[in-house]
Design a protein around this motif. Sequence first.
Motif, PDB file in Angstrom:
ATOM      1  N   SER A 129      94.282  70.064  37.905  1.00  0.00           N
ATOM      2  CA  SER A 129      94.440  71.368  38.568  1.00  0.00           C
ATOM      3  C   SER A 129      95.805  71.997  38.311  1.00  0.00           C
ATOM      4  N   LYS A 130      96.709  71.246  37.672  1.00  0.00           N
ATOM      5  CA  LYS A 130      98.050  71.763  37.375  1.00  0.00           C
ATOM      6  C   LYS A 130      98.249  72.073  35.892  1.00  0.00           C
ATOM      7  N   LYS A 132      97.532  73.945  32.411  1.00  0.00           N
ATOM      8  CA  LYS A 132      97.028  75.238  31.941  1.00  0.00           C
ATOM      9  C   LYS A 132      95.834  75.069  31.011  1.00  0.00           C
ATOM     10  N   LYS A 136      93.817  75.079  35.233  1.00  0.00           N
ATOM     11  CA  LYS A 136      94.483  74.905  36.530  1.00  0.00           C
ATOM     12  C   LYS A 136      93.458  74.919  37.678  1.00  0.00           C
ATOM     13  N   ASN A 137      93.799  75.600  38.777  1.00  0.00           N
ATOM     14  CA  ASN A 137      92.904  75.607  39.955  1.00  0.00           C
ATOM     15  C   ASN A 137      91.640  76.429  39.728  1.00  0.00           C
TER      16      ASN A 137
END
Length: 318
Positions: A129-130, A132, A136-137
């Motif tokens: 989720s962090k 790119k 991400k999210n």
Amino acid sequence: MKNLKLFKYSSYVLILILLIFLPSYAPDVLMQFSINVLLSSVLAQSWNIIGGYTNYVSFGNSVFYGLGNYCTAITIKRFNFSFGISLIFSILLVIFFVIFIRKFIFRLKGQYFAITTLAISQITMLILSKVKFTGKNIGLIIPEFNNDTFFYEIYLLLLIIITLNIYFLTKSKFILGLIAIRENEENAIALGINTNFYKTLILIFSGTFVALAGSVHAYWVSFVTPDSAFDTSLNIKMILMTVLGGLGTIIGPIIGSFLFLFLSEIMVNNFTGIANIFLGFIIIILIIIMPNGFIKIFTNFHKINKNYFIKKIKKNKL
């Protein structure tokens, strides 16, 4: 006894034939439900391999599901690979991942093993989720492929393959090593059994089918997010469906998956706001009166008298 076995296997064959031809006559709503049942059955069978036959209660199977989701999304979105190639990458990813984490998790047992596997799933989700590259999210969106029959058939194929593998596994000498681990791992080690080897293979086997199920699901819904891919509640559902159907059995998890989703549909349609409360209450009652799962009731129905359930209810003070 022979007649009973003949009836049982004939029933399985008849059900399989009906499932194979279901897309030709099923309406869209039934197809959607059937796909979810098949998906859930593959996941329950996968958890049953490690939870039912080695007694290692894993809360980390969702990590393989998430890895399968992301593997398909990344290979298709970022590299323009075909869906078939993404499945191969999912299998390879599971093998490398299990080899990487086995030294950390196989030292642990019981609740420590369960908590650690859950932590690994959550850590993997946070990392993805962090980054790119993985969206991400927000996650990743992949091209749509609207063909429910295709997804139904591939899930049915996965379910047949994993079920047959479990069947042949129970007939092989390999199962003796798993049973030895389940009954008393220390004694198994003392007898010279390489328990880490057995656990590594069985975790790869279990994780592979979970990852493949996740890969197909990503292609089906056409998007992947960290929360949906690494949903912890999915792992809890795997356990519930397995226990409901019959832990450590071949057909039990499939029956448990159908019962769980069937009850879920009824609860959601009739008790929208408090469906989960009613569903949980019903599942607790079913597990209490059927501690060995529904499959034991089905296979031993001729031995059960009318007082069986009454005794269970009285015993547990329901």
